[in-house]
Design a protein around this motif. Structure first.
Motif, short mmCIF file in Angstrom:
data_model
loop_
_atom_site.label_atom_id
_atom_site.label_comp_id
_atom_site.label_asym_id
_atom_site.label_seq_id
_atom_site.Cartn_x
_atom_site.Cartn_y
_atom_site.Cartn_z
N GLY A 33 77.81 73.71 52.02
CA GLY A 33 78.40 74.09 50.74
C GLY A 33 79.74 73.43 50.52
N GLY A 34 80.57 73.35 51.57
CA GLY A 34 81.87 72.70 51.45
C GLY A 34 81.76 71.24 51.09
N LEU A 35 80.80 70.56 51.68
CA LEU A 35 80.60 69.14 51.38
C LEU A 35 80.19 68.95 49.92
N VAL A 36 79.34 69.83 49.40
CA VAL A 36 78.90 69.72 48.00
C VAL A 36 80.09 69.93 47.05
N ILE A 37 80.92 70.94 47.32
CA ILE A 37 82.07 71.20 46.46
C ILE A 37 83.08 70.05 46.52
N GLY A 69 90.03 70.46 47.84
CA GLY A 69 90.63 71.36 48.82
C GLY A 69 89.74 72.55 49.14
N LEU A 70 89.17 73.18 48.11
CA LEU A 70 88.27 74.31 48.32
C LEU A 70 87.05 73.90 49.13
N GLY A 71 86.50 72.71 48.81
CA GLY A 71 85.33 72.24 49.54
C GLY A 71 85.66 71.89 50.98
N SER A 72 86.85 71.36 51.21
CA SER A 72 87.25 70.99 52.57
C SER A 72 87.47 72.22 53.44
N ALA A 73 87.79 73.34 52.81
CA ALA A 73 88.22 74.54 53.54
C ALA A 73 87.31 74.94 54.69
N PRO A 74 85.98 75.11 54.48
CA PRO A 74 85.16 75.61 55.58
C PRO A 74 84.72 74.53 56.57
N ILE A 75 84.83 73.26 56.21
CA ILE A 75 84.18 72.21 57.00
C ILE A 75 84.78 72.13 58.41
N PHE A 76 86.08 71.95 58.50
CA PHE A 76 86.71 71.72 59.80
C PHE A 76 86.61 72.93 60.73
N PRO A 77 87.03 74.14 60.29
CA PRO A 77 86.93 75.28 61.21
C PRO A 77 85.49 75.64 61.58
#
Length: 402
Positions: free
Chosen positions: A285-289, A314-322
């Motif tokens: 989902g983060g990659l799509v946003i 920024g919102l899309g990047s939020a979940p990707i790394f953690p």
């Protein structure tokens, strides 16, 4: 006590985020003061990340010898001193010299705290940990833009942030005795977390050379381009707004802070929705946003849409790394996770070191209009790598169930 200890860890991650976004926000003004070419910011960024890579590679030995608490204290102290030096720098050369200890201060604390939280706490704590990094990254350009807008020097901004860092140093010094106590009290929770991780369908058997485990190299590629996107937008977003959209430097710095605000808010929200959705779903989902934000940035629309695009990225990047970090033991086995975590962090730092300067070098010889299409390309590569890992994990799950 466990709650107090978690708050201290979160505050330590604020110290990591504070300086990360300041150089890009202030660079349009700094380069005029020093008469430096635009691409010099990329070189300075490379020096910072080179220091981070060096300290992260040595972090295993350093953490084993000194412990996570002492390494965190020393790292924040080094960062505070480097930022204080930035505020008194008389030339780009001095900034470059101080950029190395600034990076050295980040590597060990980043690797140490990420591994500590990944192995002792559940997924929502990892997201909230990086949410606090986002708070620091958001506050950096906000403070800088405030000083610039009030007619003060960028040096005042760096001085103010160094004072915040020194306050954290004092707090960390008095919290040093808590680390051993917290390590004992969290052992039960750590065992529960690792039991969940090891039982996951993606767990892999121990391997002498972890790079031979299927999916490890693809995961490293995903980290490479993720940090490429995050660091490139953070470093060159302000310059893009000033040079392409004609926005004032102080306003541009404020808009970039909202990009980091999107990361921060997204990670706060992600911490809650990890209770209902898997890491894999959140990464997708983060990659799509992020892609939606990059596509919006590429369209020839009024400047305000660039602000919306930055927030979406920024919102899309939020979940990707953690989520990728927390997924590491589930993907490749807890017995392999420490080594693989180190490799992933090294590639992440490499992406942050080399991809932003590469874009700056190209933009200096063409135009900053290349920023959106480059971001789109990076996100596509992340999508391809991530989905290939998912297919490998699904195949492994099917093999285990037979």
């Amino acid at each position: 006590m466990a709650t107090v200890f978690l708050i201290i860890i979160y505050l330590a991650f604020i110290s990591l985020g504070l300086p990360d976004s300041m150089l890009g926000a202030a660079w349009p003004i700094i380069r005029l003061d020093f008469g430096a070419p635009v691409e010099t910011a990329g070189l300075l960024s490379m020096i910072v990340v080179a220091g981070t890579i060096i300290s992260s590679l040595a972090s295993g030995m350093v953490l084993k010898r000194l412990g996570t608490g002492m390494v965190t204290f020393i790292s924040v102290a080094v960062t505070a001193l480097a930022l204080l030096g930035f505020s008194y720098s008389s030339s780009v050369l001095w900034v470059a010299v101080l950029a190395l200890p600034l990076g050295l201060g980040a590597g060990s604390i980043d690797t140490g705290l990420n591994n500590y939280v990944a192995t002792h706490y559940k997924a929502h704590h990892m997201s909230w940990l990086h949410c606090f990094w986002g708070i620091g990254a958001m506050l950096g350009p906000i403070l800088m833009s405030r000083y610039i807008a009030n007619g003060e020097s960028w040096r005042t901004g760096y001085f103010a942030v160094s004072m915040i860092q020194f306050a954290l140093v004092v707090l960390l010094f008095f919290s040093l005795p808590l680390w051993k106590k917290a390590g004992k009290s969290s052992s039960t929770q750590a065992a529960e977390t690792l039991a969940e991780v090891d039982s996951g369908p993606g767990a892999a058997p121990a391997a002498g050379n972890v790079l031979r485990i299927k999916g490890v190299k693809l995961a490293m590629i995903t980290f490479l381009f993720y940090c490429g996107v995050e660091a490139t937008v953070g470093l060159w977003g302000s310059s893009y707004l000033v040079n392409v959209k004609g926005i004032a430097p102080a306003t541009a710095a404020g808009w970039v802070s909202l990009y980091y605000g999107g990361i921060t808010a997204g990670r706060l929200i992600t911490g809650f929705i990890t209770f209902r959705f898997s890491n894999r779903t959140l990464i997708r989902g983060g990659l799509v946003i992020s892609m939606a934000g990059a596509l919006l940035l590429a369209l020839p629309l009024p400047a305000v849409f660039s602000l919306v695009a930055f927030i979406l990225i920024g919102l899309g990047s939020a979940p990707i790394f953690p989520c990728m970090l927390h997924e590491t033991p589930a993907r490749f086995g807890q017995e392999n996770s420490q080594r693989i975590m180190g490799y992933q962090m090294a590639l992440a730092y490499t992406g942050g070191a080399f991809l932003p300067p590469l874009l700056g070098w190209a933009a200096a010889r063409s135009t900053f209009m290349i920023l959106p299409p480059v971001m789109i390309g990076y996100i596509i590569l992340m999508m391809l790598s991530s989905e290939q890992i998912n297919r490998m994990m699904n195949k492994r799950q099917e093999e285990v169930s037979l």
